[in-house]
Write a protein that holds these residues in place. Structure first.
Motif, short mmCIF file in Angstrom:
data_model
loop_
_atom_site.label_atom_id
_atom_site.label_comp_id
_atom_site.label_asym_id
_atom_site.label_seq_id
_atom_site.Cartn_x
_atom_site.Cartn_y
_atom_site.Cartn_z
N SER A 186 40.39 50.88 30.81
CA SER A 186 39.35 51.57 31.60
C SER A 186 39.14 51.19 33.03
N THR A 187 38.31 52.00 33.71
CA THR A 187 38.07 51.62 35.22
C THR A 187 37.15 50.39 35.26
N LEU A 188 37.63 49.51 36.13
CA LEU A 188 36.84 48.12 36.68
C LEU A 188 35.95 48.41 37.59
N SER A 189 36.71 49.33 38.78
CA SER A 189 35.87 49.28 39.93
C SER A 189 36.58 50.51 40.87
N ILE A 190 35.85 51.12 41.68
CA ILE A 190 36.32 52.22 42.62
C ILE A 190 35.77 51.72 43.72
N GLN A 191 36.43 50.97 44.79
CA GLN A 191 35.86 50.53 45.94
C GLN A 191 37.03 50.32 46.89
N ARG A 192 36.69 49.94 48.33
CA ARG A 192 37.57 49.66 49.21
C ARG A 192 38.00 48.33 49.33
N LEU A 193 38.64 47.85 48.42
CA LEU A 193 39.06 46.30 48.53
C LEU A 193 40.67 46.44 48.05
N ASP A 194 41.32 45.47 48.94
CA ASP A 194 42.80 45.23 48.39
C ASP A 194 43.14 44.00 48.60
N PRO A 195 43.17 42.97 47.60
CA PRO A 195 43.47 41.61 47.91
C PRO A 195 44.92 41.31 48.04
N VAL A 196 45.88 42.18 47.96
CA VAL A 196 47.22 42.00 48.19
C VAL A 196 47.65 42.24 49.55
N ALA A 215 37.92 40.30 46.96
CA ALA A 215 38.68 40.46 48.29
C ALA A 215 39.60 39.53 48.61
N THR A 216 39.60 38.17 47.91
CA THR A 216 40.63 37.37 48.13
C THR A 216 41.15 36.49 46.72
N MET A 217 42.11 36.76 46.41
CA MET A 217 42.58 36.01 45.02
C MET A 217 43.67 35.26 45.12
N GLN A 218 43.39 34.25 44.57
CA GLN A 218 44.61 33.00 44.88
C GLN A 218 44.72 32.38 43.26
N GLY A 219 45.78 31.75 43.02
CA GLY A 219 45.97 31.00 41.91
C GLY A 219 45.96 31.75 40.73
N ASP A 220 45.77 30.94 39.51
CA ASP A 220 45.90 31.78 38.16
C ASP A 220 44.63 32.59 37.79
N ILE A 221 44.95 34.09 37.89
CA ILE A 221 43.96 34.79 37.72
C ILE A 221 43.25 34.73 36.14
N ALA A 222 44.18 34.50 35.43
CA ALA A 222 43.68 34.40 33.79
C ALA A 222 42.70 33.21 33.56
N GLU A 223 42.80 32.25 34.57
CA GLU A 223 41.70 31.28 34.37
C GLU A 223 40.32 31.39 34.98
N GLN A 224 40.37 32.59 35.77
CA GLN A 224 39.07 32.92 36.74
C GLN A 224 38.25 34.22 36.16
N ALA A 225 38.99 34.83 35.30
CA ALA A 225 38.29 36.07 34.69
C ALA A 225 37.69 35.67 33.41
N ASN A 240 30.23 46.10 42.90
CA ASN A 240 31.11 46.45 44.13
C ASN A 240 30.69 45.41 45.24
N THR A 241 31.70 45.19 45.99
CA THR A 241 31.55 44.38 47.37
C THR A 241 31.09 45.33 48.43
N VAL A 242 31.81 46.40 48.62
CA VAL A 242 31.66 47.38 49.31
C VAL A 242 30.59 48.27 48.74
N THR A 243 29.45 48.54 49.68
CA THR A 243 28.50 49.48 49.41
C THR A 243 28.60 50.76 50.30
N GLU A 244 29.25 51.69 49.68
CA GLU A 244 29.43 52.99 50.22
C GLU A 244 29.65 54.12 49.33
N GLU A 245 29.40 55.37 49.51
CA GLU A 245 29.59 56.42 48.49
C GLU A 245 31.06 56.94 48.31
N THR A 246 31.55 56.81 47.17
CA THR A 246 32.91 57.25 47.07
C THR A 246 33.14 58.46 46.34
#
Length: 339
Positions: A23-33, A55-65, A318-324
Protein backbone atom coordinates in the motif's frame (compact mmCIF):
# COMPACT_ATOMS: atom_id res chain seq x y z
CA UNK A 1 3.59 -17.99 -25.97
CA UNK A 2 3.89 -15.00 -23.66
CA UNK A 3 0.26 -15.39 -22.55
CA UNK A 4 1.01 -19.05 -21.80
CA UNK A 5 3.93 -18.04 -19.59
CA UNK A 6 1.65 -15.92 -17.45
CA UNK A 7 -0.96 -18.66 -17.29
CA UNK A 8 1.67 -21.13 -16.13
CA UNK A 9 2.86 -18.68 -13.51
CA UNK A 10 -0.46 -18.76 -11.70
CA UNK A 11 -0.61 -22.56 -11.90
CA UNK A 12 2.88 -23.32 -10.60
CA UNK A 13 2.87 -23.02 -6.77
CA UNK A 14 6.14 -24.85 -6.09
CA UNK A 15 8.74 -22.63 -7.75
CA UNK A 16 10.56 -19.79 -6.03
CA UNK A 17 9.66 -16.14 -6.41
CA UNK A 18 8.02 -13.30 -4.50
CA UNK A 19 5.10 -11.21 -5.73
CA UNK A 20 3.21 -8.92 -3.38
CA UNK A 21 1.21 -5.71 -3.24
CA UNK A 22 2.32 -2.81 -1.02
CA UNK A 23 0.00 0.00 0.00
CA UNK A 24 1.01 3.63 -0.39
CA UNK A 25 3.32 5.01 2.32
CA UNK A 26 3.60 8.58 1.05
CA UNK A 27 3.22 10.80 -2.01
CA UNK A 28 5.59 13.76 -1.83
CA UNK A 29 8.72 15.37 -3.26
CA UNK A 30 11.49 13.39 -1.56
CA UNK A 31 14.25 11.28 -3.14
CA UNK A 32 16.93 10.06 -0.68
CA UNK A 33 18.86 8.25 -3.45
CA UNK A 34 19.19 10.84 -6.22
CA UNK A 35 18.67 13.99 -4.13
CA UNK A 36 19.66 13.08 -0.56
CA UNK A 37 18.92 15.86 1.91
CA UNK A 38 16.95 17.97 -0.55
CA UNK A 39 13.60 19.04 0.91
CA UNK A 40 11.84 19.12 -1.45
CA UNK A 41 13.28 17.08 -4.31
CA UNK A 42 12.64 18.04 -7.91
CA UNK A 43 9.44 16.11 -8.56
CA UNK A 44 6.70 14.13 -6.82
CA UNK A 45 7.17 10.43 -6.04
CA UNK A 46 4.83 7.69 -4.88
CA UNK A 47 6.56 5.62 -2.19
CA UNK A 48 5.76 2.26 -0.63
CA UNK A 49 7.50 0.19 2.05
CA UNK A 50 9.02 0.93 5.46
CA UNK A 51 8.38 4.01 7.57
CA UNK A 52 12.08 4.88 7.90
CA UNK A 53 11.73 6.73 4.58
CA UNK A 54 13.06 10.28 4.77
CA UNK A 55 15.16 12.78 2.83
CA UNK A 56 18.48 11.29 4.02
CA UNK A 57 18.70 7.53 4.54
CA UNK A 58 21.87 5.75 5.66
CA UNK A 59 22.80 2.43 7.23
CA UNK A 60 20.57 -0.57 7.84
CA UNK A 61 17.04 0.63 7.08
CA UNK A 62 15.53 -2.50 8.62
CA UNK A 63 16.90 -1.45 12.01
CA UNK A 64 15.36 2.02 11.72
CA UNK A 65 11.81 1.26 10.55
CA UNK A 66 8.97 0.16 12.82
CA UNK A 67 6.32 -0.75 10.23
CA UNK A 68 5.91 -1.43 6.52
CA UNK A 69 3.14 -1.05 3.96
CA UNK A 70 4.17 -4.38 2.40
CA UNK A 71 2.61 -7.76 3.34
CA UNK A 72 5.85 -9.44 4.40
CA UNK A 73 6.47 -7.83 7.76
CA UNK A 74 10.26 -8.27 7.56
CA UNK A 75 10.45 -6.11 4.43
CA UNK A 76 11.22 -2.49 5.39
CA UNK A 77 12.66 -1.66 1.96
CA UNK A 78 11.45 1.40 0.08
CA UNK A 79 10.27 1.33 -3.50
CA UNK A 80 9.26 4.43 -5.48
CA UNK A 81 8.55 5.90 -8.89
CA UNK A 82 7.44 9.25 -10.26
CA UNK A 83 3.73 10.13 -10.14
CA UNK A 84 1.46 10.24 -13.17
CA UNK A 85 -0.77 13.27 -13.78
CA UNK A 86 -3.57 14.02 -16.24
CA UNK A 87 -3.27 17.35 -18.05
CA UNK A 88 -6.64 18.93 -18.80
CA UNK A 89 -7.24 21.01 -21.92
CA UNK A 90 -7.49 24.08 -19.66
CA UNK A 91 -3.86 23.55 -18.55
CA UNK A 92 -4.57 22.21 -15.06
CA UNK A 93 -3.26 18.91 -13.69
CA UNK A 94 -4.80 16.11 -11.62
CA UNK A 95 -2.91 13.23 -10.03
CA UNK A 96 -3.86 9.83 -11.49
CA UNK A 97 -4.86 7.48 -8.65
CA UNK A 98 -3.32 4.04 -8.26
CA UNK A 99 -5.37 0.90 -7.87
CA UNK A 100 -4.31 -2.53 -6.56
CA UNK A 101 -3.56 -5.53 -8.73
CA UNK A 102 -6.49 -7.92 -8.31
CA UNK A 103 -4.34 -10.93 -9.23
CA UNK A 104 -1.99 -10.99 -6.27
CA UNK A 105 -3.98 -12.30 -3.31
CA UNK A 106 -7.14 -12.27 -1.26
CA UNK A 107 -6.14 -9.19 0.73
CA UNK A 108 -5.36 -7.10 -2.32
CA UNK A 109 -8.76 -5.41 -2.55
CA UNK A 110 -8.20 -4.01 0.94
CA UNK A 111 -4.76 -2.59 0.16
CA UNK A 112 -4.75 1.16 -0.42
CA UNK A 113 -3.16 1.83 -3.80
CA UNK A 114 0.53 1.13 -4.00
CA UNK A 115 2.57 -1.14 -6.24
CA UNK A 116 3.10 -4.80 -7.02
CA UNK A 117 6.66 -5.86 -6.19
CA UNK A 118 8.49 -8.86 -7.61
CA UNK A 119 11.69 -10.63 -6.55
CA UNK A 120 12.18 -13.47 -9.02
CA UNK A 121 15.05 -15.90 -9.40
CA UNK A 122 14.85 -16.67 -13.09
CA UNK A 123 11.37 -16.24 -14.56
CA UNK A 124 7.80 -17.27 -13.80
CA UNK A 125 8.35 -20.93 -14.62
CA UNK A 126 11.57 -22.11 -13.05
CA UNK A 127 13.79 -21.61 -10.03
CA UNK A 128 16.99 -21.70 -12.03
CA UNK A 129 20.23 -23.34 -10.97
CA UNK A 130 22.22 -20.26 -9.93
CA UNK A 131 22.90 -19.07 -6.42
CA UNK A 132 20.88 -15.89 -5.85
CA UNK A 133 22.54 -13.47 -3.44
CA UNK A 134 20.22 -11.13 -1.55
CA UNK A 135 20.90 -7.40 -1.46
CA UNK A 136 22.92 -6.10 1.51
CA UNK A 137 22.09 -3.46 4.16
CA UNK A 138 22.77 -0.04 2.69
CA UNK A 139 22.22 -1.22 -0.89
CA UNK A 140 20.39 1.09 -3.28
CA UNK A 141 19.92 1.50 -7.01
CA UNK A 142 17.88 3.22 -9.70
CA UNK A 143 16.70 2.20 -13.15
CA UNK A 144 15.87 4.51 -16.03
CA UNK A 145 16.36 8.27 -16.05
CA UNK A 146 14.04 11.30 -16.19
CA UNK A 147 16.49 12.86 -18.67
CA UNK A 148 15.77 10.22 -21.34
CA UNK A 149 14.31 12.29 -24.17
CA UNK A 150 14.07 10.16 -27.33
CA UNK A 151 12.07 7.14 -28.37
CA UNK A 152 15.18 5.21 -29.41
CA UNK A 153 16.73 5.79 -25.99
CA UNK A 154 13.52 4.68 -24.30
CA UNK A 155 13.47 1.50 -26.37
CA UNK A 156 17.00 0.85 -25.13
CA UNK A 157 15.81 0.75 -21.52
CA UNK A 158 14.74 -2.89 -21.67
CA UNK A 159 12.21 -3.73 -18.98
CA UNK A 160 10.85 -0.17 -18.60
CA UNK A 161 7.51 -0.38 -20.31
CA UNK A 162 3.83 0.61 -20.43
CA UNK A 163 0.81 -1.64 -20.97
CA UNK A 164 -2.54 -0.30 -22.16
CA UNK A 165 -4.90 -2.44 -20.08
CA UNK A 166 -8.04 -3.88 -21.60
CA UNK A 167 -8.67 -5.59 -18.26
CA UNK A 168 -6.81 -6.82 -15.18
CA UNK A 169 -5.25 -9.72 -17.11
CA UNK A 170 -3.74 -7.67 -19.94
CA UNK A 171 0.07 -7.85 -20.05
CA UNK A 172 0.95 -7.27 -23.70
CA UNK A 173 1.95 -5.53 -25.84
CA UNK A 174 4.59 -3.65 -23.86
CA UNK A 175 5.28 -0.11 -25.07
CA UNK A 176 8.32 2.17 -24.57
CA UNK A 177 6.14 5.28 -24.24
CA UNK A 178 2.69 6.37 -23.08
CA UNK A 179 -0.21 4.65 -24.89
CA UNK A 180 -1.77 7.09 -27.36
CA UNK A 181 -5.35 5.83 -26.99
CA UNK A 182 -7.84 5.49 -24.16
CA UNK A 183 -7.11 2.31 -22.17
CA UNK A 184 -10.30 0.60 -20.88
CA UNK A 185 -8.54 -0.81 -17.79
CA UNK A 186 -6.04 2.01 -17.20
CA UNK A 187 -2.28 2.07 -17.78
CA UNK A 188 0.23 -0.28 -16.15
CA UNK A 189 3.84 0.80 -15.80
CA UNK A 190 6.58 -1.81 -15.45
CA UNK A 191 10.06 -1.25 -13.99
CA UNK A 192 12.54 -4.14 -14.17
CA UNK A 193 15.81 -3.46 -12.34
CA UNK A 194 19.23 -4.92 -13.21
CA UNK A 195 20.18 -8.05 -11.27
CA UNK A 196 23.97 -8.36 -11.77
CA UNK A 197 26.09 -6.80 -9.00
CA UNK A 198 29.80 -5.96 -8.99
CA UNK A 199 30.04 -7.64 -5.57
CA UNK A 200 31.69 -4.60 -3.95
CA UNK A 201 29.69 -1.37 -4.01
CA UNK A 202 26.37 -0.80 -2.29
CA UNK A 203 25.86 2.29 -4.46
CA UNK A 204 27.65 4.25 -7.19
CA UNK A 205 27.73 7.93 -8.19
CA UNK A 206 25.04 7.42 -10.85
CA UNK A 207 23.25 4.78 -8.68
CA UNK A 208 23.47 2.33 -11.58
CA UNK A 209 27.11 1.50 -12.42
CA UNK A 210 27.47 -0.98 -9.55
CA UNK A 211 24.81 -3.03 -11.34
CA UNK A 212 24.71 -4.49 -14.85
CA UNK A 213 21.47 -4.90 -16.73
CA UNK A 214 20.84 -8.13 -18.63
CA UNK A 215 17.06 -7.71 -18.51
CA UNK A 216 15.02 -8.74 -21.54
CA UNK A 217 11.40 -7.93 -22.25
CA UNK A 218 8.67 -8.92 -19.78
CA UNK A 219 9.46 -11.68 -17.28
CA UNK A 220 11.65 -13.71 -19.60
CA UNK A 221 14.97 -15.00 -18.23
CA UNK A 222 17.68 -12.33 -18.10
CA UNK A 223 21.03 -12.98 -19.69
CA UNK A 224 24.10 -14.24 -17.78
CA UNK A 225 26.06 -11.84 -15.60
CA UNK A 226 29.36 -10.54 -17.03
CA UNK A 227 32.73 -10.94 -15.28
CA UNK A 228 32.65 -7.27 -14.24
CA UNK A 229 29.37 -7.82 -12.33
CA UNK A 230 29.45 -11.52 -11.49
CA UNK A 231 27.03 -11.70 -8.54
CA UNK A 232 23.49 -12.71 -9.45
CA UNK A 233 20.93 -10.92 -7.26
CA UNK A 234 17.13 -11.17 -7.25
CA UNK A 235 15.35 -9.79 -10.29
CA UNK A 236 13.46 -6.86 -8.78
CA UNK A 237 10.47 -5.44 -10.65
CA UNK A 238 7.59 -3.05 -10.00
CA UNK A 239 4.15 -3.01 -11.57
CA UNK A 240 1.92 0.03 -10.97
CA UNK A 241 -1.68 0.23 -12.16
CA UNK A 242 -2.87 3.78 -12.84
CA UNK A 243 -6.61 4.44 -12.97
CA UNK A 244 -6.63 6.62 -16.07
CA UNK A 245 -10.25 5.60 -16.79
CA UNK A 246 -11.62 8.36 -14.54
CA UNK A 247 -10.42 10.88 -17.14
CA UNK A 248 -11.97 9.15 -20.16
CA UNK A 249 -14.63 11.84 -20.61
CA UNK A 250 -12.02 14.63 -20.39
CA UNK A 251 -9.82 13.40 -23.24
CA UNK A 252 -8.50 16.31 -25.36
CA UNK A 253 -10.69 17.09 -28.36
CA UNK A 254 -7.69 16.83 -30.68
CA UNK A 255 -7.10 13.25 -29.49
CA UNK A 256 -3.63 13.97 -28.09
CA UNK A 257 -2.22 11.84 -25.28
CA UNK A 258 -2.99 13.74 -22.02
CA UNK A 259 -0.87 11.99 -19.39
CA UNK A 260 2.40 13.33 -18.02
CA UNK A 261 4.93 12.30 -15.38
CA UNK A 262 5.47 14.57 -12.40
CA UNK A 263 8.78 15.80 -13.88
CA UNK A 264 6.86 17.09 -16.95
CA UNK A 265 7.55 14.18 -19.31
CA UNK A 266 4.73 14.12 -21.88
CA UNK A 267 6.08 11.15 -23.86
CA UNK A 268 6.95 8.74 -21.04
CA UNK A 269 10.51 8.19 -22.25
CA UNK A 270 12.01 9.06 -18.85
CA UNK A 271 10.11 6.60 -16.68
CA UNK A 272 12.33 5.46 -13.78
CA UNK A 273 12.34 3.77 -10.39
CA UNK A 274 14.33 3.83 -7.14
CA UNK A 275 15.06 1.16 -4.55
CA UNK A 276 16.60 1.03 -1.07
CA UNK A 277 17.06 -2.41 0.48
CA UNK A 278 15.61 -2.92 3.94
CA UNK A 279 14.79 -6.58 4.60
CA UNK A 280 15.32 -7.69 8.18
CA UNK A 281 18.37 -9.87 8.82
CA UNK A 282 18.65 -12.73 6.35
CA UNK A 283 14.92 -12.94 5.59
CA UNK A 284 15.24 -12.18 1.87
CA UNK A 285 18.10 -14.65 1.50
CA UNK A 286 15.96 -17.34 3.13
CA UNK A 287 13.22 -16.62 0.63
CA UNK A 288 15.63 -16.75 -2.32
CA UNK A 289 17.01 -20.06 -1.04
CA UNK A 290 13.53 -21.57 -0.72
CA UNK A 291 11.18 -23.14 -3.24
CA UNK A 292 8.11 -21.12 -2.29
CA UNK A 293 6.11 -19.11 -4.81
CA UNK A 294 4.38 -15.77 -4.35
CA UNK A 295 1.94 -15.62 -1.38
CA UNK A 296 2.89 -19.17 -0.39
CA UNK A 297 6.14 -17.70 0.95
CA UNK A 298 4.29 -16.03 3.83
CA UNK A 299 3.01 -17.15 7.21
CA UNK A 300 6.45 -18.36 8.25
CA UNK A 301 7.19 -20.31 5.04
CA UNK A 302 9.79 -18.77 5.32
CA UNK A 303 8.62 -15.14 5.61
CA UNK A 304 6.43 -13.52 8.25
CA UNK A 305 3.18 -11.95 7.06
CA UNK A 306 0.84 -9.18 8.15
CA UNK A 307 -2.74 -8.23 7.24
CA UNK A 308 -3.86 -5.61 4.74
CA UNK A 309 -5.17 -3.55 7.67
CA UNK A 310 -1.67 -3.54 9.20
CA UNK A 311 -0.17 -2.53 5.85
CA UNK A 312 -2.60 0.36 5.48
CA UNK A 313 -2.00 1.54 9.04
CA UNK A 314 1.70 2.17 8.40
CA UNK A 315 2.40 5.74 7.30
CA UNK A 316 4.71 8.70 7.69
CA UNK A 317 4.11 12.41 8.09
CA UNK A 318 4.95 14.33 4.94
CA UNK A 319 8.11 16.41 5.18
CA UNK A 320 7.07 18.53 2.20
CA UNK A 321 3.86 20.51 2.69
CA UNK A 322 2.23 21.16 -0.67
CA UNK A 323 -0.76 20.01 -2.66
CA UNK A 324 -0.08 17.02 -4.89
CA UNK A 325 -3.66 16.06 -5.72
CA UNK A 326 -6.89 17.70 -6.73
CA UNK A 327 -6.82 20.11 -9.68
CA UNK A 328 -3.50 21.97 -9.73
CA UNK A 329 -2.43 24.96 -11.81
CA UNK A 330 1.03 23.45 -12.27
CA UNK A 331 2.96 20.31 -11.50
CA UNK A 332 4.56 20.53 -8.03
CA UNK A 333 8.14 21.73 -8.46
CA UNK A 334 7.64 22.37 -12.18
CA UNK A 335 6.77 26.07 -12.30
CA UNK A 336 8.29 26.39 -15.75
CA UNK A 337 6.31 23.47 -17.21
CA UNK A 338 5.13 24.10 -20.75
CA UNK A 339 1.48 24.82 -21.39
Amino acid sequence: MKSLLFALAFAAPSQAGLRFGCSTLSIQRLDPVVEPGNVPSGHVHQIVGGNAFNATMQGDIAEQATCTTCPFSEDFSNYWTAVMYFKHENGSYHRVPIYPNAQIGDNTAAVQGGMTIYYTQKDFNSNGNEKITAFKPGFRMTVGSPTTSTLDAAKGHHGLRYVCLDNALTRFPELPDFPTKKCPGGIMTVHHFPSCWDGKNLDSPDHQSHMYNTVKEAFTPAGPCPASHPVKMPQLAYETLWNTTMFANMWPKDGSQPFVWSYDDRKGYGTHGDYIFGWKGDSLQKAMDSSCMFQACGNGRPLKSQTAAQQNKCSIKNTVTEETQGWLKELPGQKMSMQ
